[in-house]
Scaffold this active site. Structure first.
Site, short mmCIF file in Angstrom:
data_model
loop_
_atom_site.label_atom_id
_atom_site.label_comp_id
_atom_site.label_asym_id
_atom_site.label_seq_id
_atom_site.Cartn_x
_atom_site.Cartn_y
_atom_site.Cartn_z
N LYS A 46 -36.75 -41.43 -2.66
CA LYS A 46 -35.78 -42.21 -1.88
C LYS A 46 -35.75 -41.94 -0.33
O LYS A 46 -34.77 -41.54 0.19
CB LYS A 46 -34.50 -41.88 -2.41
CG LYS A 46 -34.13 -42.61 -4.16
CD LYS A 46 -32.78 -42.43 -4.45
CE LYS A 46 -32.71 -43.27 -5.74
NZ LYS A 46 -33.28 -42.29 -7.03
N ARG A 47 -36.96 -41.87 0.04
CA ARG A 47 -37.21 -41.39 1.61
C ARG A 47 -36.73 -42.70 2.40
O ARG A 47 -36.86 -43.82 2.17
CB ARG A 47 -38.58 -40.86 1.58
CG ARG A 47 -38.81 -39.79 1.07
CD ARG A 47 -37.86 -38.66 1.46
NE ARG A 47 -38.50 -37.32 0.73
CZ ARG A 47 -37.63 -36.53 -0.14
NH1 ARG A 47 -36.78 -36.90 -0.35
NH2 ARG A 47 -38.28 -35.42 -0.41
#
Length: 319
Positions: free
Chosen positions: A105-106
């Site tokens: 979840k960057r």
């Protein structure tokens, strides 16, 4: 890599990804004891326990599923030893020819997002040489900083033939606090109000048009849409016809096979369903408790077989 994922889904007849999200409460006592006897009750001992736990599950299910999805937070909590266990898990899964989706979840602004993209999917330059870092096949990406947070991932995906799954409508109960908020449409859009997740979905489809493989009809840019929101899944499937959808929320979060049919296209493809603790901690569930802690991996295999049957029955019955 999207074409490899599709090929393996067809081969296994299982549009399933196993979420390797190990918590110590899921790791059987005998594995913990062995790790602690060697490394003590330390971060190194915990990391060894989750690595051994992962390896047992991967060995048990690698012939049944096309992909795994390690959630990096479950490893980061153990510091550097945990990240080493994450890397060892990624490498081992690749040895088993599994597609690895890094649930990371960057998403950040320009140069920071570029570093994330390079670290997880691409190669970093060190003097005259380049090296892969964590080297997953896909990564999950948060789009809420806008295009400049996503474009570095698109560049790496095109270079490496890898992929991303962009958060669109997540499976958690409070996702609607922001993702369902109505946004006034522009004049070009006819001024119609739309929920934010639809706007993000349309943007994902547009990003995907920039990242199509030379062969095949699905782009390197996928979407994350929770199984717990089947009606939104129906809408988003129509908005993103060339987008593969990663669907969390099956099993432990309440999603079931009957909820999933609208996430798939008519070709029977277009979606891959994630189950994490429903598989990796199956031995703690009543229906698999007879396996016990020593048979945790066999319980995980049975849970995968049951999930595959549930999804197949739902897809066969849609009309």
């Amino acid at each position: 890599m999207i074409n490899k994922l599709i090929s393996k889904i067809r081969k296994t007849n299982a549009p399933i990804v196993v979420g390797l999200d190990p918590m110590m409460k899921y790791v059987p006592e005998h594995i913990q004891k062995a790790a602690f006897s060697e490394f003590g009750e330390t971060l190194e001992g915990a990391a060894e326990a989750i690595w051994q736990f992962n390896r047992g599950i991967v060995d048990a299910v690698c012939d049944l599923v096309p992909a795994v999805k390690p959630q990096i937070a479950m490893y980061e909590q153990f510091g550097i030893p945990g990240l080493t266990a994450f890397k060892k898990t990624v490498e081992y899964c690749k040895q088993k020819d599994l597609v690895v989706i890094g649930d990371v979840k960057r998403g950040d602004i320009g140069s920071t997002s570029e570093a994330y993209a390079v670290g997880h999917l691409g190669k970093v330059q060190v003097g005259g040489r380049s090296y892969y870092g964590l080297d997953e096949d896909f990564a999950t990406v948060n789009p809420y900083l806008g295009s400049d947070g996503v474009k570095p991932f698109l560049k790496v995906c095109s270079e490496e033939k890898k992929g991303i799954f962009v958060l669109v409508k997540t499976s958690n109960p409070s996702s609607g606090e922001l993702q369902d908020r109505l946004v006034k449409g522009t004049a070009e859009e006819g001024g119609e109000d739309r929920p934010l997740y639809e706007i993000v979905g349309r943007q994902v489809a547009a990003w995907g048009e920039q990242c199509m493989p030379s062969e095949g009809s699905y782009s390197y840019v996928g979407a994350v849409v929770g199984a717990t929101y089947p009606e939104q899944g129906r809408i988003l499937r129509k908005l993103m016809p060339n987008t593969f959808i990663l669907v969390p929320g099956y099993g432990a979060q309440g999603g079931k096979g009957a909820d999933l049919v609208h996430f798939f296209n008519e070709d029977g493809l277009g979606a891959i369903i994630n189950s994490s603790r429903g598989i990796i901690a199956a031995y703690q569930q009543e229906q698999y408790s007879h396996f016990g802690g020593e048979g945790y991996a066999d319980a995980s295999r049975e849970a995968v077989l049951a999930m595959r049957e549930d999804i197949a029955a739902a897809l066969d019955g849609r009309g």
